[in-house]
Design a protein around this motif. Structure first.
Motif, PDB file in Angstrom:
ATOM      1  N   UNK A 100      85.609  32.544  26.287  1.00 34.27           N
ATOM      2  CA  UNK A 100      85.421  33.993  26.297  1.00 34.27           C
ATOM      3  C   UNK A 100      84.241  34.409  27.162  1.00 34.27           C
ATOM      4  N   UNK A 101      83.205  33.564  27.194  1.00 36.12           N
ATOM      5  CA  UNK A 101      82.001  33.876  27.960  1.00 36.12           C
ATOM      6  C   UNK A 101      81.403  32.583  28.508  1.00 36.12           C
ATOM      7  N   UNK A 102      81.724  32.235  29.764  1.00 37.74           N
ATOM      8  CA  UNK A 102      81.235  30.979  30.342  1.00 37.74           C
ATOM      9  C   UNK A 102      79.712  30.862  30.370  1.00 37.74           C
ATOM     10  N   UNK A 103      79.013  31.982  30.260  1.00 38.90           N
ATOM     11  CA  UNK A 103      77.551  31.953  30.311  1.00 38.90           C
ATOM     12  C   UNK A 103      76.923  31.907  28.924  1.00 38.90           C
ATOM     13  N   UNK A 104      77.727  31.739  27.882  1.00 34.83           N
ATOM     14  CA  UNK A 104      77.201  31.757  26.510  1.00 34.83           C
ATOM     15  C   UNK A 104      76.143  30.679  26.313  1.00 34.83           C
ATOM     16  N   UNK A 105      75.158  30.989  25.511  1.00 34.49           N
ATOM     17  CA  UNK A 105      74.053  30.062  25.248  1.00 34.49           C
ATOM     18  C   UNK A 105      74.412  29.064  24.154  1.00 34.49           C
ATOM     19  N   UNK A 106      73.608  28.010  24.056  1.00 37.65           N
ATOM     20  CA  UNK A 106      73.784  27.045  22.978  1.00 37.65           C
ATOM     21  C   UNK A 106      73.576  27.705  21.620  1.00 37.65           C
ATOM     22  N   UNK A 107      72.714  28.712  21.576  1.00 36.31           N
ATOM     23  CA  UNK A 107      72.465  29.403  20.309  1.00 36.31           C
ATOM     24  C   UNK A 107      73.717  30.127  19.833  1.00 36.31           C
ATOM     25  N   UNK A 108      74.439  30.773  20.740  1.00 38.65           N
ATOM     26  CA  UNK A 108      75.676  31.450  20.361  1.00 38.65           C
ATOM     27  C   UNK A 108      76.729  30.456  19.897  1.00 38.65           C
ATOM     28  N   UNK A 109      76.761  29.307  20.541  1.00 39.27           N
ATOM     29  CA  UNK A 109      77.707  28.269  20.135  1.00 39.27           C
ATOM     30  C   UNK A 109      77.371  27.747  18.746  1.00 39.27           C
ATOM     31  N   UNK A 110      76.083  27.583  18.468  1.00 40.77           N
ATOM     32  CA  UNK A 110      75.658  27.143  17.133  1.00 40.77           C
ATOM     33  C   UNK A 110      76.105  28.143  16.070  1.00 40.77           C
ATOM     34  N   UNK A 111      75.923  29.430  16.347  1.00 41.16           N
ATOM     35  CA  UNK A 111      76.331  30.462  15.390  1.00 41.16           C
ATOM     36  C   UNK A 111      77.836  30.398  15.142  1.00 41.16           C
ATOM     37  N   UNK A 112      78.611  30.216  16.213  1.00 39.37           N
ATOM     38  CA  UNK A 112      80.070  30.155  16.070  1.00 39.37           C
ATOM     39  C   UNK A 112      80.501  28.911  15.309  1.00 39.37           C
ATOM     40  N   UNK A 113      79.755  27.824  15.463  1.00 35.75           N
ATOM     41  CA  UNK A 113      80.093  26.571  14.789  1.00 35.75           C
ATOM     42  C   UNK A 113      79.640  26.566  13.328  1.00 35.75           C
ATOM     43  N   UNK A 114      78.786  27.510  12.973  1.00 34.44           N
ATOM     44  CA  UNK A 114      78.281  27.551  11.605  1.00 34.44           C
ATOM     45  C   UNK A 114      77.277  26.458  11.313  1.00 34.44           C
ATOM     46  N   UNK A 115      76.521  26.062  12.327  1.00 36.85           N
ATOM     47  CA  UNK A 115      75.490  25.037  12.140  1.00 36.85           C
ATOM     48  C   UNK A 115      74.156  25.603  12.603  1.00 36.85           C
ATOM     49  N   UNK A 116      73.092  24.948  12.183  1.00 34.26           N
ATOM     50  CA  UNK A 116      71.763  25.381  12.599  1.00 34.26           C
ATOM     51  C   UNK A 116      71.601  25.183  14.106  1.00 34.26           C
ATOM     52  N   UNK A 117      70.852  26.073  14.691  1.00 37.75           N
ATOM     53  CA  UNK A 117      70.649  25.959  16.142  1.00 37.75           C
ATOM     54  C   UNK A 117      69.951  24.649  16.499  1.00 37.75           C
ATOM     55  N   UNK A 118      69.076  24.204  15.615  1.00 38.35           N
ATOM     56  CA  UNK A 118      68.400  22.926  15.858  1.00 38.35           C
ATOM     57  C   UNK A 118      69.389  21.776  15.900  1.00 38.35           C
ATOM     58  N   UNK A 119      70.480  21.904  15.121  1.00 39.74           N
ATOM     59  CA  UNK A 119      71.501  20.845  15.111  1.00 39.74           C
ATOM     60  C   UNK A 119      72.159  20.721  16.474  1.00 39.74           C
ATOM     61  N   UNK A 120      72.480  21.861  17.087  1.00 36.77           N
ATOM     62  CA  UNK A 120      73.091  21.826  18.422  1.00 36.77           C
ATOM     63  C   UNK A 120      72.136  21.193  19.410  1.00 36.77           C
ATOM     64  N   UNK A 121      70.877  21.593  19.371  1.00 40.66           N
ATOM     65  CA  UNK A 121      69.902  21.047  20.321  1.00 40.66           C
ATOM     66  C   UNK A 121      69.641  19.561  20.064  1.00 40.66           C
ATOM     67  N   UNK A 122      69.804  19.130  18.813  1.00 36.31           N
ATOM     68  CA  UNK A 122      69.633  17.709  18.511  1.00 36.31           C
ATOM     69  C   UNK A 122      70.810  16.900  19.063  1.00 36.31           C
ATOM     70  N   UNK A 123      72.017  17.454  18.967  1.00 39.87           N
ATOM     71  CA  UNK A 123      73.208  16.760  19.468  1.00 39.87           C
ATOM     72  C   UNK A 123      73.309  16.837  20.988  1.00 39.87           C
ATOM     73  N   UNK A 124      72.936  18.004  21.533  1.00 38.07           N
ATOM     74  CA  UNK A 124      73.082  18.236  22.976  1.00 38.07           C
ATOM     75  C   UNK A 124      71.781  18.844  23.485  1.00 38.07           C
TER      76      UNK A 124
END
Length: 209
Positions: free
Chosen positions: A31-55
């Motif tokens: 939907x938005x190729x420029x979306x941030x990792x923070x937006x992806x974390x929100x959509x995944x229902x996980x903490x933003x720190x979790x996304x940054x830890x994985x990626x």
């Protein structure tokens, strides 16, 4: 409870959260190729720190999505039975599956594409499967070209170009559905280009179930 049950459970939890992140990334980035990792974390229902830890970066996330696409390519090679089906039937079925994959994963394919080739980099396993298919096509006398790497590079280039055609392109005709028309065009073009002038076999007569 065994001593290693805790670590196993943590690994399973990590794998599940990673899968959720990747699934959310596909949806959000489509939907938005420029979306941030923070937006992806929100959509995944996980903490933003979790996304940054994985990626650790957007690049790392796109590399993981490249791996997901390669797994889907491998699934397509398996479904087409490139090692056992009549090779022309395997080629046609694989071509159909690739166009279906492009329809469902177009945005991610564009984001993970190599700028030089405009295509997602292939894993060694996918490359080996494609080489096997074109080697079998040569052994069966369906093509005369012997360089399998060149054969599948040409094939993927034709798939890419056929995928870019507008739905009303005269190249696609009017008899088949969108995926079928693009598969027919690609199949015939590739066999004509690699077969040394030999008329390509009818694809639908040799298709696998």
């Amino acid at each position: 409870m065994s001593a290693d049950a805790g670590p196993r459970r943590l690994r399973a939890d990590a794998e599940r959260s990673t899968a959720r992140i990747l699934a959310a990334a596909e949806e959000v980035l489509a939907a938005d190729p420029a979306a941030t990792l923070e937006r992806i974390a929100d959509a995944a229902g996980v903490a933003r720190a979790t996304v940054h830890r994985r990626f650790s970066s957007r690049k790392a996330l796109l590399e993981a999505l490249t791996g997901v696409l390669n797994e889907r390519y491998l699934c397509g090679l398996d479904q087409a039975r490139v090692a056992t089906a009549p090779p022309v039937a395997a080629l046609y079925r694989l071509t159909e599956l690739l166009f279906e994959l492009k329809v469902g994963s177009r945005a991610i394919m564009e984001l993970t594409a190599d700028p030089a080739t405009q295509m997602t980099p292939l894993s060694p396993e996918v490359t080996a499967g494609l080489e096997l298919l074109f080697r079998r096509l040569h052994e069966a006398g369906e093509i005369t070209a012997t360089d399998t790497a060149w054969c599948f590079a040409l094939y993927l280039a034709v798939v890419h170009e056929a995928a870019q055609l507008p739905a009303n392109s005269p190249m696609l005709g009017t008899e088949a559905g969108d995926v079928g028309a693009r598969a027919d065009l690609t199949y015939r073009t590739v066999l004509a280009a690699l077969g040394g002038g030999r008329p390509p076999a009818e694809p639908r007569a040799g298709r696998t179930a």
